[in-house]
Scaffold this active site. Structure first.
Site: not given
Length: 556
Positions: A73, A105, A273, A381
């Site tokens: 994001t 996820k 990863a 947030f």
């Protein structure tokens, strides 16, 4: 509050031909996949090579938690913000895997008002790249077993075949299987198993190749197992390299889409990863750098995994020089690293933030080891308090790094202006003296221990007897100079997922070592990391549906 998919479905997308035109591309440079997706031609890549490179920005993060960090994001929002500031920016992302999309996820297309679109397509079949990779991988598997069945003239030891099958789903029941049962007509019985497609060496090869013939050469170098006298057998020995490359002829072309604010995005390849090298393709990144002043890319999970592999594998093999790094962190996630339960994150807790900051501090130290300028992005947030945000900025300043608040989920590019300004500032005023963490000519064990001790903070490395024999064998095969691709839990700096924050006094356990000769690195499996995930008790798939009109619901 609208869901990600609801926001995406309200987007005003431009025809992808218009996005291509904004980059100076013609109809001959793109292959349309519907109205809003296109492939970029390899001929374009060749023509662009003489152009100067724009700046390369890597977005990485702290170790992920269930609280969320927002790396993709932030990547999308930063690209949008740079364009709002008059910079020509392109986003270069990985493609999402169906496994986590239907698991737990979620996708990899960003979120809120910082997304790439068409979101449903990107998170599902997209342009079919993953299906092509799966097919090419499993064609090799089929040719291995057919060779055994037809007389085994290469003298392959069926007990020492290292090439598993793959599927792009989370399916724990396929981790270990037996094939060839049912009598002589059904093949040669042997143990086998499945990895998830993103762990396939074919995926890594696609992402590290720079041309179709480079890809073919790398595919031919894949080692599938060993003979009875311990000699490696390759895909080329099985004469599978040509057909495998044929299946990948379109998949090697990068995909062009756009963000919610019509910023160009090149999305290509998708290795995880934690079990692979975690970066999008070299072709996609280099093409973006030729087309834009700023290329914003990301590497999977925390800086201990994605960023380390981006620097030590992708930049080494692709001869890339990053200009800056952004480390994404949230107050929520740092409080979890400081011991707060997920259900208590809404409560202000500066003490837990202070404790959890140790995780971010280690990632800051890690990036500084590569001498790349960096800025911390605090992904905001709603429940973050002013006291917590100010404390986090203070802690970052004490580490001597730039820091900026980011609110791109709610505000899109406008929410990333402060971060974009910091990125512009550090790329213009600071020099990148980028270097890799270790030289190519030291032993494989020295490379492993360098990563474990300097990146993770381990006190040392322990090897199983199998891992030690693997390493000895690989060095005898002349593979000592290859870089290391560590497979490790993403949730901790250690190889124990339960050790949050910044653990110390731990040792890393290496249980197995595999050669990905075609990709050009050595895979080192640590702890209990798995190359085939399983679904959770309540998979995301149970919330997904489609209406009679074809509208998708429940996709994040």
């Amino acid at each position: 509050m609208k869901s990600d998919i609801e926001i995406a479905q309200e987007a005003s997308m431009l025809p992808i031909a218009d996005i291509a035109a904004s980059l100076g591309l013609t109809d001959d440079d793109i292959e349309l996949y519907g109205k809003y997706k296109a492939k970029l031609s390899l001929e374009l890549y060749e023509r662009l090579k003489a152009k100067p490179d724009g700046k390369l920005i890597l977005v990485t993060a702290i170790n992920p938690t269930p609280a969320g960090e927002g790396k993709s994001t932030t990547t999308v929002g930063l690209g949008q913000a740079l364009n709002l500031l008059g910079k020509k920016a392109i986003i270069a992302l990985r493609e999402p895997s169906l496994g986590p999309s239907f698991g737990i996820k979620g996708g990899a297309a960003g979120g809120g008002y910082a997304q790439v679109v068409p979101m449903e397509d990107i998170n599902l079949h997209f342009t079919g790249d993953f299906h092509a990779i799966t097919s090419a991988h499993n064609l090799l598997s089929a040719m291995i077993d057919n060779h055994l069945h037809q007389g085994n003239t290469l003298n392959i030891d069926a007990r020492r075949i290292t090439w598993k099958r793959v599927v792009d789903l989370n399916d724990r029941a396929l981790r270990n299987i037996v094939i060839g049962l049912g009598g002589p007509l059904q093949g040669v019985p042997r143990e086998d198993g499945f990895d998830i497609t993103v762990a396939s060496e074919v995926m890594a090869i696609l992402c590290l190749s720079e041309s179709l013939m480079d890809l073919k050469e790398r595919v031919g170098n894949i080692v599938i197992g060993y003979t009875f006298d311990n000699q490696p057998i390759t895909a080329r020995d099985l004469q599978a390299d040509g057909a495998m490359t044929l299946l990948l002829k379109d998949a090697i072309k990068p995909n062009l889409v756009q963000t919610l604010e019509n910023t160009p995005a090149i999305i290509h390849g998708g290795p995880f990863a934690n079990i692979a090298h975690g970066c999008n393709s070299i072709i996609a990144t280099k093409m973006a750098m030729k087309l834009a002043d700023y290329t914003v890319t990301e590497a999977g999970f925390g800086a201990d995994l994605g960023a380390e592999k981006f620097f030590n594998i992708k930049c080494r093999l692709g001869k890339l020089k990053p200009d800056a790094t952004v480390i994404v962190a949230t107050v929520r996630a740092l409080k979890m690293h400081g011991g707060v339960a997920k259900e208590d994150l809404k409560e202000e807790n500066v003490a837990a933030l202070d404790k959890g900051f140790a995780n971010l501090a280690k990632h800051i130290e890690n990036i500084k080891q590569f001498e790349v300028p960096l800025v911390v992005a605090i992904n905001c947030f709603p429940n973050d308090t002013e006291i917590e945000l100010e404390r986090l900025k203070e802690l970052c300043n004490q580490c001597g790094v730039e820091v900026a608040l980011s609110d791109v989920w709610e505000k899109g590019g406008q929410g990333g202006i402060a971060l974009a300004e910091k990125v512009i500032q550090i790329t213009e005023n600071q020099s990148s003296w980028f270097h890799t963490l270790y030289p190519s000519d030291i032993s494989l064990k020295d490379k492993i221990e360098t990563i474990a001790c300097r990146m993770y903070g381990a006190s040392g490395v322990d090897y199983t007897s199998k891992a030690s024999k693997d390493l000895e064998s690989l060095e005898k095969q002349g593979l000592k100079t290859l870089p290391i691709c560590m497979a490790k839990t993403q949730y901790s700096l250690s190889d124990d997922a339960t050790k949050l924050g910044r653990p110390d006094g731990f040792r890393i356990t290496v249980r197995e070592v595999r050669a990905s000769v075609g990709a050009g690195f050595i895979v080192v499996l640590t702890g209990q990391v798995l190359t085939m995930p399983g679904l959770p008790k309540v998979p995301s798939a149970v919330h997904m549906d489609i209406t009679e009109s074809g509208k998708i619901t429940g996709l994040f």
